[in-house]
Design a protein around this motif. Structure first.
Motif, PDB file in Angstrom:
ATOM      1  N   PRO A  73       8.726  12.020 -10.076  1.00  0.00           N
ATOM      2  CA  PRO A  73       9.486  12.107  -8.825  1.00  0.00           C
ATOM      3  C   PRO A  73       8.883  11.262  -7.710  1.00  0.00           C
ATOM      4  CG  PRO A  73       9.118  14.287  -9.766  1.00  0.00           C
ATOM      5  CD  PRO A  73       8.239  13.340 -10.504  1.00  0.00           C
ATOM      6  N   VAL A  74       7.561  11.198  -7.636  1.00  0.00           N
ATOM      7  CA  VAL A  74       6.918  10.388  -6.604  1.00  0.00           C
ATOM      8  C   VAL A  74       7.235   8.915  -6.828  1.00  0.00           C
ATOM      9  CG1 VAL A  74       4.715   9.729  -5.575  1.00  0.00           C
ATOM     10  CG2 VAL A  74       5.080  12.090  -6.313  1.00  0.00           C
ATOM     11  N   TRP A  75       7.191   8.480  -8.089  1.00  0.00           N
ATOM     12  CA  TRP A  75       7.515   7.085  -8.395  1.00  0.00           C
ATOM     13  C   TRP A  75       8.956   6.761  -8.031  1.00  0.00           C
ATOM     14  CZ3 TRP A  75       6.170   2.355  -9.027  1.00  0.00           C
ATOM     15  CH2 TRP A  75       6.996   1.448  -9.692  1.00  0.00           C
ATOM     16  N   ASN A  76       9.880   7.683  -8.257  1.00  0.00           N
ATOM     17  CA  ASN A  76      11.278   7.448  -7.902  1.00  0.00           C
ATOM     18  C   ASN A  76      11.453   7.271  -6.402  1.00  0.00           C
ATOM     19  OD1 ASN A  76      12.215   7.573 -10.553  1.00  0.00           O
ATOM     20  ND2 ASN A  76      12.490   9.803 -10.477  1.00  0.00           N
ATOM     21  N   ARG A  77      10.587   7.892  -5.622  1.00  0.00           N
ATOM     22  CA  ARG A  77      10.686   7.774  -4.175  1.00  0.00           C
ATOM     23  C   ARG A  77      10.120   6.463  -3.653  1.00  0.00           C
ATOM     24  NH1 ARG A  77      12.036  12.441  -1.520  1.00  0.00           N
ATOM     25  NH2 ARG A  77      12.025  14.380  -2.739  1.00  0.00           N
ATOM     26  N   ILE A  78       9.139   5.899  -4.335  1.00  0.00           N
ATOM     27  CA  ILE A  78       8.458   4.721  -3.791  1.00  0.00           C
ATOM     28  C   ILE A  78       8.696   3.464  -4.617  1.00  0.00           C
ATOM     29  CG2 ILE A  78       6.642   6.195  -2.847  1.00  0.00           C
ATOM     30  CD1 ILE A  78       4.812   5.177  -5.077  1.00  0.00           C
ATOM     31  N   ARG A  79       9.444   3.556  -5.723  1.00  0.00           N
ATOM     32  CA  ARG A  79       9.540   2.408  -6.622  1.00  0.00           C
ATOM     33  C   ARG A  79      10.239   1.220  -5.969  1.00  0.00           C
ATOM     34  NH1 ARG A  79      14.542   2.312  -9.458  1.00  0.00           N
ATOM     35  NH2 ARG A  79      15.878   4.097  -8.978  1.00  0.00           N
ATOM     36  N   HIS A  80      11.240   1.482  -5.120  1.00  0.00           N
ATOM     37  CA  HIS A  80      11.926   0.362  -4.460  1.00  0.00           C
ATOM     38  C   HIS A  80      10.967  -0.380  -3.528  1.00  0.00           C
ATOM     39  CE1 HIS A  80      15.750   1.649  -6.091  1.00  0.00           C
ATOM     40  NE2 HIS A  80      15.565   2.862  -5.602  1.00  0.00           N
ATOM     41  N   LEU A  81      10.123   0.376  -2.868  1.00  0.00           N
ATOM     42  CA  LEU A  81       9.141  -0.243  -1.985  1.00  0.00           C
ATOM     43  C   LEU A  81       8.107  -1.025  -2.785  1.00  0.00           C
ATOM     44  CD1 LEU A  81       8.247  -0.477   0.987  1.00  0.00           C
ATOM     45  CD2 LEU A  81       6.834   1.549   0.631  1.00  0.00           C
ATOM     46  N   VAL A  82       7.681  -0.490  -3.915  1.00  0.00           N
ATOM     47  CA  VAL A  82       6.699  -1.176  -4.754  1.00  0.00           C
ATOM     48  C   VAL A  82       7.277  -2.474  -5.311  1.00  0.00           C
ATOM     49  CG1 VAL A  82       5.341  -0.997  -6.872  1.00  0.00           C
ATOM     50  CG2 VAL A  82       5.512   0.968  -5.338  1.00  0.00           C
ATOM     51  N   LEU A  83       8.535  -2.442  -5.736  1.00  0.00           N
ATOM     52  CA  LEU A  83       9.166  -3.639  -6.270  1.00  0.00           C
ATOM     53  C   LEU A  83       9.390  -4.693  -5.188  1.00  0.00           C
ATOM     54  CD1 LEU A  83      11.794  -1.973  -8.649  1.00  0.00           C
ATOM     55  CD2 LEU A  83       9.607  -3.011  -9.267  1.00  0.00           C
ATOM     56  N   PHE A  84       9.478  -4.272  -3.937  1.00  0.00           N
ATOM     57  CA  PHE A  84       9.682  -5.214  -2.844  1.00  0.00           C
ATOM     58  C   PHE A  84       8.378  -5.866  -2.397  1.00  0.00           C
ATOM     59  CE2 PHE A  84       9.919  -5.909   1.821  1.00  0.00           C
ATOM     60  CZ  PHE A  84      10.871  -6.912   1.821  1.00  0.00           C
ATOM     61  N   PHE A  85       7.248  -5.221  -2.677  1.00  0.00           N
ATOM     62  CA  PHE A  85       5.956  -5.726  -2.214  1.00  0.00           C
ATOM     63  C   PHE A  85       5.634  -7.136  -2.724  1.00  0.00           C
ATOM     64  CE2 PHE A  85       3.975  -1.390  -1.106  1.00  0.00           C
ATOM     65  CZ  PHE A  85       4.264  -1.608   0.232  1.00  0.00           C
ATOM     66  N   PRO A  86       5.840  -7.457  -4.014  1.00  0.00           N
ATOM     67  CA  PRO A  86       5.540  -8.825  -4.453  1.00  0.00           C
ATOM     68  C   PRO A  86       6.328  -9.889  -3.704  1.00  0.00           C
ATOM     69  CG  PRO A  86       5.765  -7.372  -6.338  1.00  0.00           C
ATOM     70  CD  PRO A  86       6.211  -6.595  -5.146  1.00  0.00           C
ATOM     71  N   ILE A  87       7.586  -9.597  -3.389  1.00  0.00           N
ATOM     72  CA  ILE A  87       8.392 -10.548  -2.610  1.00  0.00           C
ATOM     73  C   ILE A  87       7.799 -10.715  -1.214  1.00  0.00           C
ATOM     74  CG2 ILE A  87      10.693 -11.018  -1.683  1.00  0.00           C
ATOM     75  CD1 ILE A  87      11.835  -9.353  -3.962  1.00  0.00           C
ATOM     76  N   LEU A  88       7.436  -9.593  -0.611  1.00  0.00           N
ATOM     77  CA  LEU A  88       6.851  -9.643   0.724  1.00  0.00           C
ATOM     78  C   LEU A  88       5.520 -10.386   0.710  1.00  0.00           C
ATOM     79  CD1 LEU A  88       7.178  -8.656   3.651  1.00  0.00           C
ATOM     80  CD2 LEU A  88       5.923  -6.595   3.018  1.00  0.00           C
ATOM     81  N   LEU A  89       4.721 -10.164  -0.328  1.00  0.00           N
ATOM     82  CA  LEU A  89       3.437 -10.853  -0.443  1.00  0.00           C
ATOM     83  C   LEU A  89       3.637 -12.356  -0.625  1.00  0.00           C
ATOM     84  CD1 LEU A  89       0.353 -10.751  -0.659  1.00  0.00           C
ATOM     85  CD2 LEU A  89       0.622 -10.284  -3.118  1.00  0.00           C
ATOM     86  N   GLY A  90       4.608 -12.735  -1.427  1.00  0.00           N
ATOM     87  CA  GLY A  90       4.889 -14.162  -1.602  1.00  0.00           C
ATOM     88  C   GLY A  90       5.327 -14.827  -0.315  1.00  0.00           C
ATOM     89  N   MET A  91       6.172 -14.149   0.466  1.00  0.00           N
ATOM     90  CA  MET A  91       6.596 -14.707   1.757  1.00  0.00           C
ATOM     91  C   MET A  91       5.410 -14.831   2.705  1.00  0.00           C
ATOM     92  SD  MET A  91      10.157 -12.556   2.196  1.00  0.00           S
ATOM     93  CE  MET A  91      10.379 -13.145   3.881  1.00  0.00           C
ATOM     94  N   PHE A  92       4.502 -13.843   2.660  1.00  0.00           N
ATOM     95  CA  PHE A  92       3.327 -13.886   3.523  1.00  0.00           C
ATOM     96  C   PHE A  92       2.409 -15.055   3.143  1.00  0.00           C
ATOM     97  CE2 PHE A  92      -1.146 -12.673   4.137  1.00  0.00           C
ATOM     98  CZ  PHE A  92      -1.163 -12.539   5.518  1.00  0.00           C
ATOM     99  N   LEU A  93       2.185 -15.237   1.841  1.00  0.00           N
ATOM    100  CA  LEU A  93       1.326 -16.328   1.389  1.00  0.00           C
ATOM    101  C   LEU A  93       1.926 -17.686   1.745  1.00  0.00           C
ATOM    102  CD1 LEU A  93       0.256 -15.013  -2.149  1.00  0.00           C
ATOM    103  CD2 LEU A  93      -1.115 -15.069  -0.057  1.00  0.00           C
ATOM    104  N   LEU A  94       3.218 -17.817   1.555  1.00  0.00           N
ATOM    105  CA  LEU A  94       3.878 -19.091   1.854  1.00  0.00           C
ATOM    106  C   LEU A  94       3.797 -19.424   3.337  1.00  0.00           C
ATOM    107  CD1 LEU A  94       5.553 -21.447   0.757  1.00  0.00           C
ATOM    108  CD2 LEU A  94       7.612 -20.090   1.188  1.00  0.00           C
ATOM    109  N   SER A  95       4.098 -18.430   4.192  1.00  0.00           N
ATOM    110  CA  SER A  95       4.054 -18.686   5.626  1.00  0.00           C
ATOM    111  C   SER A  95       2.621 -18.910   6.113  1.00  0.00           C
ATOM    112  CB  SER A  95       4.679 -17.503   6.377  1.00  0.00           C
ATOM    113  OG  SER A  95       3.965 -16.300   6.103  1.00  0.00           O
TER     114      SER A  95
END
Length: 241
Positions: free
Chosen positions: A48-70
């Protein structure tokens, strides 16, 4: 564990904020160890905890890539430094989200709301605006979850009638945006009917209003909240020395 809803909320929200503002991996690991210990004591299920945070976890790599690029394009820091800084920030957000996921899994939100109303009633203040705010929050907590329930029932009805349900996240979002205005109008009508019935019964004429499920907040509970806040402040104070 802490039994009073406000003490429990103070512990989890404080742990989440404390982990989010951690400035070192050591302090982050300390908060992570506390979280793991709490999950083991409470025997919290991971699914249940994973179901609550999985969308955020899957979004983190995209956010990290944008941060590294900028960072590489618009700053003078190296790729390694940007990666280390971005990864640490991502892990702090992940820890904070996991803490709140564990807390939300306990379903203590209603108890916190009732506790706040009880504490306000104990003060004996007669501020109508605060009473109206509690009434607004109460109606919101009452009617907002039914929007999701109605949309789920609508999807099930389409399947029962042989209509193909929307597949794919974007199609589901488009379907929700189409159905959402009708849901909101229906909920507003229900809220208006409820408020009219409450007014006809004289509810709201007396200030302060009563609490159906009064939750006492004693000296021991206040000491627990104070100790928790002081402990989080002390951890960060000594960690910076």
């Amino acid at each position: 564990m802490l039994k009073h809803p406000l003490s429990e909320a103070t512990f989890f929200v404080g742990l989440s904020i404390s982990g989010l503002v951690s400035q070192s991996w050591t302090l982050w690991a300390f908060h992570g160890a506390v979280l793991i210990m709490i999950m083991l004591i409470q025997e919290t299920s991971l699914a249940p905890v994973w179901n609550r945070i999985r969308h955020l976890v899957l979004f983190f790599p995209i956010l990290l890539g944008m941060f590294l690029l900028s960072s590489v394009i618009f700053s003078n820091i190296s790729f390694t430094e940007a990666g280390a800084s971005g990864s640490f920030s991502m892990m702090r957000f992940l820890l904070s989200a996991t803490v709140m996921g564990v807390y939300m899994e306990r379903k203590s939100g209603k108890g916190v709301f009732q506790s706040l109303r009880s504490v306000w009633l104990m003060t004996g203040q007669r501020w109508r605006k605060v009473e109206d705010l509690f009434l607004f929050l109460g109606l919101t907590l009452r009617f907002f979850p039914s929007i999701h329930l109605q949309w789920t029932q609508l999807q099930s009805s389409k399947i029962s009638l042989g209509m193909q349900a929307e597949s794919g996240r974007w199609k589901q979002i488009a379907s929700l945006m189409t159905d959402l205005p009708g849901f909101l109008i229906h909920q507003l009508k229900k809220a208006d009917t409820t408020s009219l019935a409450m007014s006809l019964r004289g509810y709201g004429n007396q200030v302060p209003r009563g609490v159906a499920q009064f939750i006492p907040f004693g000296v021991a509970d206040a000491m627990q909240v104070t100790i928790l806040i002081s402990s989080y402040a002390a951890v960060h104070h000594f960690a910076t020395i």
